[in-house]
Design a protein around this motif. Structure first.
Motif, PDB file in Angstrom:
ATOM      1  N   VAL A 108       7.141 113.986  52.745  1.00  0.00           N
ATOM      2  CA  VAL A 108       5.700 114.058  52.500  1.00  0.00           C
ATOM      3  C   VAL A 108       5.206 115.407  53.022  1.00  0.00           C
ATOM      4  O   VAL A 108       5.400 115.734  54.202  1.00  0.00           O
ATOM      5  N   ILE A 109       4.581 116.185  52.132  1.00  0.00           N
ATOM      6  CA  ILE A 109       4.164 117.547  52.489  1.00  0.00           C
ATOM      7  C   ILE A 109       2.654 117.708  52.289  1.00  0.00           C
ATOM      8  O   ILE A 109       2.172 117.694  51.146  1.00  0.00           O
ATOM      9  N   PRO A 110       1.901 117.849  53.372  1.00  0.00           N
ATOM     10  CA  PRO A 110       0.497 118.246  53.231  1.00  0.00           C
ATOM     11  C   PRO A 110       0.441 119.735  52.902  1.00  0.00           C
ATOM     12  O   PRO A 110       1.122 120.547  53.542  1.00  0.00           O
ATOM     13  N   VAL A 111      -0.359 120.082  51.892  1.00  0.00           N
ATOM     14  CA  VAL A 111      -0.438 121.479  51.473  1.00  0.00           C
ATOM     15  C   VAL A 111      -0.951 122.357  52.612  1.00  0.00           C
ATOM     16  O   VAL A 111      -0.441 123.445  52.858  1.00  0.00           O
ATOM     17  N   ASN A 112      -1.944 121.870  53.331  1.00  0.00           N
ATOM     18  CA  ASN A 112      -2.529 122.642  54.432  1.00  0.00           C
ATOM     19  C   ASN A 112      -2.617 121.744  55.657  1.00  0.00           C
ATOM     20  O   ASN A 112      -3.487 120.877  55.752  1.00  0.00           O
ATOM     21  N   SER A 113      -1.719 121.960  56.594  1.00  0.00           N
ATOM     22  CA  SER A 113      -1.647 121.107  57.789  1.00  0.00           C
ATOM     23  C   SER A 113      -2.862 121.271  58.686  1.00  0.00           C
ATOM     24  O   SER A 113      -3.112 120.434  59.563  1.00  0.00           O
ATOM     25  N   LYS A 114      -3.630 122.346  58.480  1.00  0.00           N
ATOM     26  CA  LYS A 114      -4.801 122.574  59.328  1.00  0.00           C
ATOM     27  C   LYS A 114      -6.022 121.782  58.849  1.00  0.00           C
ATOM     28  O   LYS A 114      -6.994 121.648  59.578  1.00  0.00           O
ATOM     29  N   LYS A 115      -5.951 121.272  57.608  1.00  0.00           N
ATOM     30  CA  LYS A 115      -7.063 120.475  57.085  1.00  0.00           C
ATOM     31  C   LYS A 115      -6.855 119.022  57.489  1.00  0.00           C
ATOM     32  O   LYS A 115      -5.871 118.389  57.091  1.00  0.00           O
ATOM     33  N   GLU A 116      -7.795 118.527  58.264  1.00  0.00           N
ATOM     34  CA  GLU A 116      -7.636 117.207  58.868  1.00  0.00           C
ATOM     35  C   GLU A 116      -7.545 116.094  57.835  1.00  0.00           C
ATOM     36  O   GLU A 116      -6.773 115.149  57.989  1.00  0.00           O
ATOM     37  N   ASP A 117      -8.326 116.210  56.745  1.00  0.00           N
ATOM     38  CA  ASP A 117      -8.313 115.132  55.754  1.00  0.00           C
ATOM     39  C   ASP A 117      -6.963 115.047  55.044  1.00  0.00           C
ATOM     40  O   ASP A 117      -6.456 113.958  54.771  1.00  0.00           O
ATOM     41  N   GLN A 118      -6.340 116.206  54.772  1.00  0.00           N
ATOM     42  CA  GLN A 118      -5.003 116.200  54.161  1.00  0.00           C
ATOM     43  C   GLN A 118      -3.966 115.612  55.123  1.00  0.00           C
ATOM     44  O   GLN A 118      -3.123 114.810  54.726  1.00  0.00           O
ATOM     45  N   MET A 119      -4.035 116.009  56.385  1.00  0.00           N
ATOM     46  CA  MET A 119      -3.078 115.493  57.368  1.00  0.00           C
ATOM     47  C   MET A 119      -3.249 113.991  57.577  1.00  0.00           C
ATOM     48  O   MET A 119      -2.269 113.257  57.708  1.00  0.00           O
ATOM     49  N   VAL A 128       6.775 127.599  51.965  1.00  0.00           N
ATOM     50  CA  VAL A 128       7.905 127.504  52.894  1.00  0.00           C
ATOM     51  C   VAL A 128       8.401 126.064  52.962  1.00  0.00           C
ATOM     52  O   VAL A 128       9.613 125.794  52.946  1.00  0.00           O
ATOM     53  N   LYS A 129       7.470 125.124  53.025  1.00  0.00           N
ATOM     54  CA  LYS A 129       7.844 123.709  53.102  1.00  0.00           C
ATOM     55  C   LYS A 129       8.563 123.258  51.826  1.00  0.00           C
ATOM     56  O   LYS A 129       9.557 122.526  51.883  1.00  0.00           O
ATOM     57  N   PHE A 130       8.055 123.704  50.670  1.00  0.00           N
ATOM     58  CA  PHE A 130       8.706 123.344  49.404  1.00  0.00           C
ATOM     59  C   PHE A 130      10.125 123.900  49.340  1.00  0.00           C
ATOM     60  O   PHE A 130      11.064 123.213  48.910  1.00  0.00           O
ATOM     61  N   LYS A 131      10.294 125.146  49.779  1.00  0.00           N
ATOM     62  CA  LYS A 131      11.630 125.764  49.751  1.00  0.00           C
ATOM     63  C   LYS A 131      12.600 125.016  50.663  1.00  0.00           C
ATOM     64  O   LYS A 131      13.758 124.787  50.299  1.00  0.00           O
ATOM     65  N   ASP A 132      12.130 124.638  51.852  1.00  0.00           N
ATOM     66  CA  ASP A 132      13.003 123.898  52.767  1.00  0.00           C
ATOM     67  C   ASP A 132      13.362 122.522  52.208  1.00  0.00           C
ATOM     68  O   ASP A 132      14.498 122.068  52.337  1.00  0.00           O
ATOM     69  N   ALA A 133      12.375 121.848  51.592  1.00  0.00           N
ATOM     70  CA  ALA A 133      12.636 120.527  51.017  1.00  0.00           C
ATOM     71  C   ALA A 133      13.690 120.615  49.924  1.00  0.00           C
ATOM     72  O   ALA A 133      14.589 119.769  49.833  1.00  0.00           O
ATOM     73  N   ASP A 134      13.593 121.651  49.071  1.00  0.00           N
ATOM     74  CA  ASP A 134      14.592 121.846  48.013  1.00  0.00           C
ATOM     75  C   ASP A 134      15.944 122.234  48.598  1.00  0.00           C
ATOM     76  O   ASP A 134      16.995 121.777  48.131  1.00  0.00           O
ATOM     77  N   VAL A 145      -1.248 111.294  44.381  1.00  0.00           N
ATOM     78  CA  VAL A 145      -0.447 112.351  45.007  1.00  0.00           C
ATOM     79  C   VAL A 145       0.477 112.977  43.969  1.00  0.00           C
ATOM     80  O   VAL A 145       0.800 112.359  42.947  1.00  0.00           O
ATOM     81  N   GLU A 146       0.891 114.222  44.246  1.00  0.00           N
ATOM     82  CA  GLU A 146       1.883 114.879  43.387  1.00  0.00           C
ATOM     83  C   GLU A 146       3.270 114.401  43.782  1.00  0.00           C
ATOM     84  O   GLU A 146       3.627 114.436  44.971  1.00  0.00           O
ATOM     85  N   VAL A 147       4.042 113.961  42.800  1.00  0.00           N
ATOM     86  CA  VAL A 147       5.390 113.451  43.067  1.00  0.00           C
ATOM     87  C   VAL A 147       6.394 114.247  42.228  1.00  0.00           C
ATOM     88  O   VAL A 147       6.215 114.401  41.003  1.00  0.00           O
ATOM     89  N   LYS A 148       7.416 114.746  42.881  1.00  0.00           N
ATOM     90  CA  LYS A 148       8.455 115.507  42.170  1.00  0.00           C
ATOM     91  C   LYS A 148       9.834 115.025  42.595  1.00  0.00           C
ATOM     92  O   LYS A 148      10.128 114.923  43.788  1.00  0.00           O
ATOM     93  N   LYS A 149      10.680 114.731  41.600  1.00  0.00           N
ATOM     94  CA  LYS A 149      12.087 114.412  41.860  1.00  0.00           C
ATOM     95  C   LYS A 149      12.852 115.721  41.991  1.00  0.00           C
ATOM     96  O   LYS A 149      12.627 116.651  41.203  1.00  0.00           O
ATOM     97  N   ARG A 150      13.749 115.778  42.924  1.00  0.00           N
ATOM     98  CA  ARG A 150      14.463 117.029  43.234  1.00  0.00           C
ATOM     99  C   ARG A 150      15.214 117.564  42.026  1.00  0.00           C
ATOM    100  O   ARG A 150      15.333 118.783  41.848  1.00  0.00           O
ATOM    101  N   TRP A 151      15.731 116.692  41.175  1.00  0.00           N
ATOM    102  CA  TRP A 151      16.576 117.114  40.062  1.00  0.00           C
ATOM    103  C   TRP A 151      15.776 117.360  38.777  1.00  0.00           C
ATOM    104  O   TRP A 151      16.346 117.646  37.740  1.00  0.00           O
ATOM    105  N   GLU A 152      14.434 117.226  38.860  1.00  0.00           N
ATOM    106  CA  GLU A 152      13.591 117.464  37.695  1.00  0.00           C
ATOM    107  C   GLU A 152      12.576 118.574  37.978  1.00  0.00           C
ATOM    108  O   GLU A 152      12.232 118.818  39.135  1.00  0.00           O
TER     109      GLU A 152
END
Length: 566
Positions: free
Chosen positions: A474-485, A513-519, A539-546
């Protein structure tokens, strides 16, 4: 697990030492770190993958009647001397002495010690059959450890051993393991083939390898699409094909001056003939004694076949100094005519006529060479590597060739170890009989590497679902935004409550950076929490192989996870 607390030191650059994809990616993704040549530390992500591999192996071994135990890594020299393998393993075995100057080995395998153990406590046919296994580190002093976990000095292995009253019982035990291994690699969702294999230093009458298919595999496998035949090149049977027709046998043997013609290709071009009409003469040392192997110029020597034929412990190619001492000529001008050392010929040589070969004089070759007329061999045998297009030995259709990584190997040992170690029992008639054995190995750490070799892209690892260290990130786009976290934490906690293996990437890093590490580390499912998630309650959902990204509600996400992991 929160990413801020997870130990996964990723690397952006490819380490210079890493030669193959699995080595590169496991280092870059923070799964392993090198301790010394061929020895690695397994970091938390790797440990999770290894535990999943072990769990699948344990479940299928237990289902097939196996019982898990643990044997000592340090093994006394005396046991290995009884079977003759103290010398067979040679420098590949790690040896040590205790303070009393007694020799021990760090176990590369455990046939001797398991046989001794069973022999001490099983005395009657009523105690058989037995199937015992362990998962443990093994040690082999590879002369050149390479390819990361593919060929190391320390590695994790599952080894199992069956004990039966007779060969019919061994066949049944072998079949159980044959089927269990199919289940294991199918459950791991790996593409693999089962092939006939050479038994090597383990010995025994029959063996099969389980090969994970990958372009980077170090082993070559031939198989027939029309029948079930498959074998690695060390074992593959080669039919004797017709050679390219030469001139008639009636032509006289002639020596020709061939200045500067050193290679098979050079000689063939010089005489305007195909390489298949050149006899290649290879000088080898078998346990230090010179022997010669003859092959067609377009073929490669199968060292395993030749070694098995000779029955020697050590077989190496001789150097050019030895060639001058024995032939009076250097490489490129060697030939079988007039030799007084043992000559062994591949079966195809018999079919040749009016061939070319070296004259045992630098810059000279013979033409019109006829086997049988111009030289004799001690024995004809299949000595070459099979190649794509060779006829299948079972149905004669053309063989195909692929590369693979050996991850499992099963052997019918028979009485090879039980006889040497006097492992016997009393049968129903009170007569002493020798136990009949099989052994069955799976490279646990090697399987992890093989899975990466088979499943990756430019971004990183794509784990088969059953082996992934975590199922979801689970990746919040902006960890500094309280509502996203807050939303990201809520989703994370929902998933944890459902028993789903999940990472919350709460690091103060850019989303890229988070997306690159997840991949890179290969998490199968990525859930991204951004402004859209807050606005649309999706939420945005992505399968690693797609490549596609889908907007989903949490109920849909949970249904997807249930479908993926059943």
């Amino acid at each position: 697990m929160k990413a801020s607390e997870l130990f996964f030191p990723t690397l952006r650059e490819v380490p210079a030492e890493a030669e193959v994809v699995s080595h590169q990616l496991l280092l870059r993704a923070g799964f392993i770190r090198k301790a010394s040549g061929g020895v690695y530390s397994y970091l938390p992500l790797a440990q999770r993958v290894l535990k999943k591999i072990m769990q699948i192996v344990r479940e299928e071994m237990d289902r097939a009647g196996g019982q898990e135990l643990m044997l000592p890594i340090i093994q006394p020299r005396e046991l290995w001397e009884k079977t003759g393998r103290w010398d067979v393993y040679g420098d590949e075995m790690f040896r040590l002495q205790d303070r009393h100057k007694r020799y021990f080995a760090l176990g590369p395998t455990h046939e001797e010690i398991i046989t001794t153990l069973v022999n001490a406590d099983v005395h009657s046919y009523r105690g058989l059959p037995l199937m015992l296994y362990q998962i443990q580190n093994k040690y082999r002093d590879e002369i050149r450890p390479r390819f990361g976990l593919m060929r190391g000095r320390e590695f994790i292995m599952k080894d199992a051993y069956s004990f039966d009253v007779d060969y019919q019982g061994l066949d049944m035990s072998y079949q159980k393991m044959f089927e269990a291994y199919h289940q294991i690699f199918q459950r791991m969702e790996l593409k693999y083939r089962v092939v006939e294999a050479d038994s090597g230093a383990i010995g025994g009458s029959s063996s099969h390898e389980y090969m994970v298919l990958a372009d980077s595999g170090e082993a070559e496998v031939v198989y027939c699409e029309q029948c079930s035949y498959a074998a690695n090149v060390e074992k593959a049977e080669c039919s004797c094909q017709e050679a390219v027709p030469g001139q008639t046998d009636a032509l006289p043997l002639e020596k020709k001056h061939t200045p500067g013609q050193k290679t098979v290709e050079d000689v063939a071009a010089f005489f305007q003939r195909p390489t298949s009409q050149v006899i290649k003469t290879l000088l080898c040392l078998a346990d230090g004694q010179p022997v010669v192997a003859l092959l067609r110029g377009d073929r490669e020597l199968n060292v395993v076949k030749f070694q098995n034929l000779l029955g020697c412990l050590d077989l190496v190619m001789a150097d050019e100094k030895a060639a001058y001492e024995l032939f009076g000529a250097g490489f490129g001008s060697l030939g079988p005519i007039g030799l007084d050392i043992p000559i062994y010929g591949d079966l195809e040589i018999q079919a040749m006529s009016a061939a070319n070969c070296g004259a045992n004089q630098d810059d000279y070759h013979y033409i019109n060479v006829c086997p049988g007329r111009d030289f004799q061999v001690r024995q004809w045998n299949d000595l070459r590597n099979a190649v794509a297009g060779d006829p299948c030995p079972h149905c004669q259709n053309p063989l195909q060739l692929v590369r693979g990584i050996e991850v499992g190997h099963i052997f019918k040992l028979g009485d090879k170890y039980s006889r040497d170690l006097d492992a016997s029992f009393l049968d129903q008639n009170g007569q002493s009989q020798i136990m009949v054995m099989g052994c069955y190995g799976i490279g646990i750490s090697r399987t992890m590497a093989a899975a990466v070799e088979q499943n990756h892209d430019e971004q990183g690892i794509i784990w088969p679902l059953p082996l992934a260290p975590y199922q979801v990130i689970v990746i919040p786009v902006n960890s500094k935004k309280e509502d996203q976290m807050d939303l990201a934490r809520s989703i994370y906690e929902q998933l944890l409550a459902k028993g789903i293996e999940v990472i919350l990437d709460d690091r103060d890093e850019r989303a890229g950076v988070k997306f690159k590490d997840a991949d890179l580390i290969g998490i199968p499912l990525r859930i991204t929490v951004g402004p859209k998630a807050l606005q649309e309650n999706k939420v945005e959902v992505k399968k690693r192989w797609e490549k596609d990204i889908n907007m989903m509600g949490m109920e849909e996400v949970l249904n997807m996870i249930g479908e993926l992991w059943g």
